[in-house]
Design a protein around this motif. Structure first.
Motif, PDB file in Angstrom:
ATOM      1  N   LYS A 153      -1.155   6.458  -1.864  1.00  0.00           N
ATOM      2  CA  LYS A 153      -2.462   5.845  -2.151  1.00  0.00           C
ATOM      3  C   LYS A 153      -2.206   4.559  -2.916  1.00  0.00           C
ATOM      4  CE  LYS A 153      -5.599   9.802  -2.429  1.00  0.00           C
ATOM      5  NZ  LYS A 153      -4.936  11.070  -2.772  1.00  0.00           N
ATOM      6  N   LEU A 154      -2.396   3.459  -2.250  1.00  0.00           N
ATOM      7  CA  LEU A 154      -2.199   2.161  -2.891  1.00  0.00           C
ATOM      8  C   LEU A 154      -3.565   1.608  -3.296  1.00  0.00           C
ATOM      9  CD1 LEU A 154      -0.409  -0.381  -3.528  1.00  0.00           C
ATOM     10  CD2 LEU A 154      -0.886  -1.117  -1.195  1.00  0.00           C
ATOM     11  N   VAL A 155      -3.829   1.611  -4.584  1.00  0.00           N
ATOM     12  CA  VAL A 155      -5.128   1.128  -5.079  1.00  0.00           C
ATOM     13  C   VAL A 155      -5.028  -0.380  -5.290  1.00  0.00           C
ATOM     14  CG1 VAL A 155      -6.937   1.400  -6.819  1.00  0.00           C
ATOM     15  CG2 VAL A 155      -5.459   3.346  -6.246  1.00  0.00           C
ATOM     16  N   LYS A 156      -5.582  -1.145  -4.366  1.00  0.00           N
ATOM     17  CA  LYS A 156      -5.494  -2.612  -4.452  1.00  0.00           C
ATOM     18  C   LYS A 156      -6.513  -3.159  -5.444  1.00  0.00           C
ATOM     19  CE  LYS A 156      -4.613  -4.807  -0.568  1.00  0.00           C
ATOM     20  NZ  LYS A 156      -4.814  -5.251   0.841  1.00  0.00           N
ATOM     21  N   ALA A 157      -7.663  -2.515  -5.481  1.00  0.00           N
ATOM     22  CA  ALA A 157      -8.719  -2.851  -6.442  1.00  0.00           C
ATOM     23  C   ALA A 157      -9.655  -1.660  -6.480  1.00  0.00           C
ATOM     24  CB  ALA A 157      -9.464  -4.108  -5.997  1.00  0.00           C
ATOM     25  N   ALA A 158     -10.568  -1.649  -7.453  1.00  0.00           N
ATOM     26  CA  ALA A 158     -11.519  -0.545  -7.521  1.00  0.00           C
ATOM     27  C   ALA A 158     -12.258  -0.446  -6.186  1.00  0.00           C
ATOM     28  CB  ALA A 158     -12.504  -0.771  -8.659  1.00  0.00           C
ATOM     29  N   GLY A 159     -12.222   0.731  -5.568  1.00  0.00           N
ATOM     30  CA  GLY A 159     -12.916   0.936  -4.295  1.00  0.00           C
ATOM     31  C   GLY A 159     -12.170   0.391  -3.086  1.00  0.00           C
ATOM     32  N   ASP A 160     -10.952  -0.062  -3.274  1.00  0.00           N
ATOM     33  CA  ASP A 160     -10.165  -0.593  -2.158  1.00  0.00           C
ATOM     34  C   ASP A 160      -8.771   0.042  -2.166  1.00  0.00           C
ATOM     35  OD1 ASP A 160      -8.963  -2.042  -0.161  1.00  0.00           O
ATOM     36  OD2 ASP A 160      -8.964  -3.963  -1.252  1.00  0.00           O
ATOM     37  N   ASP A 178       9.824  -6.347  -2.425  1.00  0.00           N
ATOM     38  CA  ASP A 178       9.679  -6.492  -0.969  1.00  0.00           C
ATOM     39  C   ASP A 178       8.401  -5.808  -0.474  1.00  0.00           C
ATOM     40  OD1 ASP A 178      11.971  -7.993  -0.655  1.00  0.00           O
ATOM     41  OD2 ASP A 178      13.246  -6.284  -0.100  1.00  0.00           O
ATOM     42  N   PHE A 179       8.088  -4.694  -1.106  1.00  0.00           N
ATOM     43  CA  PHE A 179       6.853  -3.975  -0.773  1.00  0.00           C
ATOM     44  C   PHE A 179       5.636  -4.853  -1.087  1.00  0.00           C
ATOM     45  CE2 PHE A 179       3.421  -1.185  -2.330  1.00  0.00           C
ATOM     46  CZ  PHE A 179       3.228  -0.358  -1.229  1.00  0.00           C
ATOM     47  N   VAL A 180       5.692  -5.518  -2.235  1.00  0.00           N
ATOM     48  CA  VAL A 180       4.608  -6.422  -2.649  1.00  0.00           C
ATOM     49  C   VAL A 180       4.429  -7.542  -1.625  1.00  0.00           C
ATOM     50  CG1 VAL A 180       4.049  -8.232  -4.353  1.00  0.00           C
ATOM     51  CG2 VAL A 180       4.648  -5.920  -5.123  1.00  0.00           C
ATOM     52  N   LYS A 181       5.564  -8.069  -1.162  1.00  0.00           N
ATOM     53  CA  LYS A 181       5.513  -9.139  -0.157  1.00  0.00           C
ATOM     54  C   LYS A 181       4.901  -8.622   1.147  1.00  0.00           C
ATOM     55  CE  LYS A 181       9.569 -11.629  -1.233  1.00  0.00           C
ATOM     56  NZ  LYS A 181      10.988 -11.489  -0.915  1.00  0.00           N
ATOM     57  N   HIS A 214       1.233  -8.001   0.995  1.00  0.00           N
ATOM     58  CA  HIS A 214       0.476  -9.145   0.460  1.00  0.00           C
ATOM     59  C   HIS A 214      -0.232  -8.809  -0.850  1.00  0.00           C
ATOM     60  CE1 HIS A 214       1.423 -10.833   4.318  1.00  0.00           C
ATOM     61  NE2 HIS A 214       0.833  -9.808   4.905  1.00  0.00           N
ATOM     62  N   LEU A 215       0.532  -8.307  -1.781  1.00  0.00           N
ATOM     63  CA  LEU A 215      -0.060  -7.906  -3.057  1.00  0.00           C
ATOM     64  C   LEU A 215       0.157  -8.970  -4.133  1.00  0.00           C
ATOM     65  CD1 LEU A 215       1.251  -4.229  -2.905  1.00  0.00           C
ATOM     66  CD2 LEU A 215      -1.059  -5.023  -2.337  1.00  0.00           C
ATOM     67  N   ASP A 216       0.106 -10.233  -3.713  1.00  0.00           N
ATOM     68  CA  ASP A 216       0.386 -11.327  -4.660  1.00  0.00           C
ATOM     69  C   ASP A 216      -0.589 -11.308  -5.827  1.00  0.00           C
ATOM     70  OD1 ASP A 216       2.090 -12.916  -2.436  1.00  0.00           O
ATOM     71  OD2 ASP A 216       0.188 -12.164  -1.632  1.00  0.00           O
ATOM     72  N   GLN A 217      -1.854 -11.096  -5.490  1.00  0.00           N
ATOM     73  CA  GLN A 217      -2.874 -11.085  -6.538  1.00  0.00           C
ATOM     74  C   GLN A 217      -2.660  -9.923  -7.496  1.00  0.00           C
ATOM     75  OE1 GLN A 217      -6.616 -11.411  -4.498  1.00  0.00           O
ATOM     76  NE2 GLN A 217      -7.653 -11.854  -6.430  1.00  0.00           N
TER      77      GLN A 217
END
Ligand SMILES: Nc1nc2c(c(=O)[nH]1)N[C@H]1C(S)=C(S)[C@@H](COP(=O)(O)O)O[C@H]1N2
Ligand SMILES: [Mo]
Length: 257
Positions: free
Chosen positions: A111-118, A158-161, A164-167
């Motif tokens: 579960k990759l939580v990119k932002a709340a609700g995403d 590398d996972f971040v790249k 696209h988890l730059d933010q």
């Protein structure tokens, strides 16, 4: 030279010896009293004001250590690596918090939580498609043992790249939690992005054994073993410190080596 010294020593009178003995004894008593005073003072301090597991003065010392460690830490600071032949075949299993037997590996997705609700669900298969990195290093447990062990997976950077988890990687911390929520760690972003930090799915070239964190664990050679969380369920990003299992029990949050 040696002889002269010996003669001088013989010349010390018994009165002098008595004086020195008394002085030494007085100093001993003062230091002893001082130690007891310090101990009692620290003991009586309000503790756990911020759920940090230890009395405030001790936590202040740990916070000071942390500032020093964070300053000297950089991507240039690499953990020592070893040839494959140095890796042990029988790897010790230590710690099973958050590794309940009722875990269903078939249904697992990160579960990759990119932002709340995403939240993005990522399969092991997809993670295995990313660039693979192997590291053989001396895995150090805070309890005092260490073992040269062999791990492979994808570098966190590398996972971040790839995703696209730059933010997200501009945040100050990542938080990792086991699927059952029983074990959890927080890692400062520079340490997470360090070139030796892996989202790891293999040990000695084979899928991770169940009790060693199958399907996916963190391997972070620049920190003590307590931070290498086994069986990642959720990965998230934050500017506040994520909760940390051993920090709550009085250990150093940073736990750097
Ligand atoms: N989920 C989970 N991860 C964990 C622990 C734990 O109790 N539960 N213990 C930690 C500690 S203290 C150590 S030293 C390492 C041990 O990893 P190993 O069992 O693969 O040797 O895992 C770390 N990760
Ligand atoms: Mo440990």
């Amino acid at each position: 030279m040696e002889k002269k010294k010996t003669k001088q020593e013989q010349n010390i009178s018994s009165a002098k010896i008595r004086n020195r003995t008394i002085t030494a004894f007085v100093i001993f008593i003062l230091l002893f009293a001082g130690a007891i005073f310090t101990f009692v003072t620290i003991k009586n301090q309000p503790g756990e004001t911020q759920k940090t597991g230890v009395q405030d003065p001790l936590r202040k010392v740990l916070n000071g250590n942390e500032r020093v460690f964070t300053k000297i830490f950089s991507a240039n600071h690499l953990a020592k690596t070893y040839p494959k032949s140095a890796a042990v075949k029988k790897v010790r299993v230590n710690g099973d918090v958050g590794m309940g037997k009722d875990f269903d590996a078939k249904d697992w997705k990160l579960k990759l939580v990119k932002a709340a609700g995403d939240t993005l669900l990522i399969s092991l298969e997809d993670i295995r498609k990313l660039p693979k990195t192997e590291i053989i290093f001396d895995f150090k447990c805070i309890e005092g043992w260490s073992q040269i062990t062999d791990w492979s997976g994808v570098k966190f950077s590398d996972f971040v790249k790839a995703y696209h988890l730059d933010q997200q990687s501009q945040k100050k911390y990542i938080g990792l939690v086991t699927p059952d929520g029983g074990y959890y760690v927080g890692i400062d972003m520079p340490s997470a992005m360090h070139p030796q930090t892996l989202l790891c799915y293999e040990m000695n070239g084979k899928p991770l054994p169940m009790d060693q964190g199958y399907p996916l664990r963190l391997i972070i050679p620049t920190k003590y073993g307590i931070k290498s969380l086994k069986r990642i369920g959720t990965l998230s990003f934050s500017d506040e410190r994520p909760k940390d299992y051993w920090f709550e029990r009085g250990y150093d949050y940073y736990s750097g080596l």
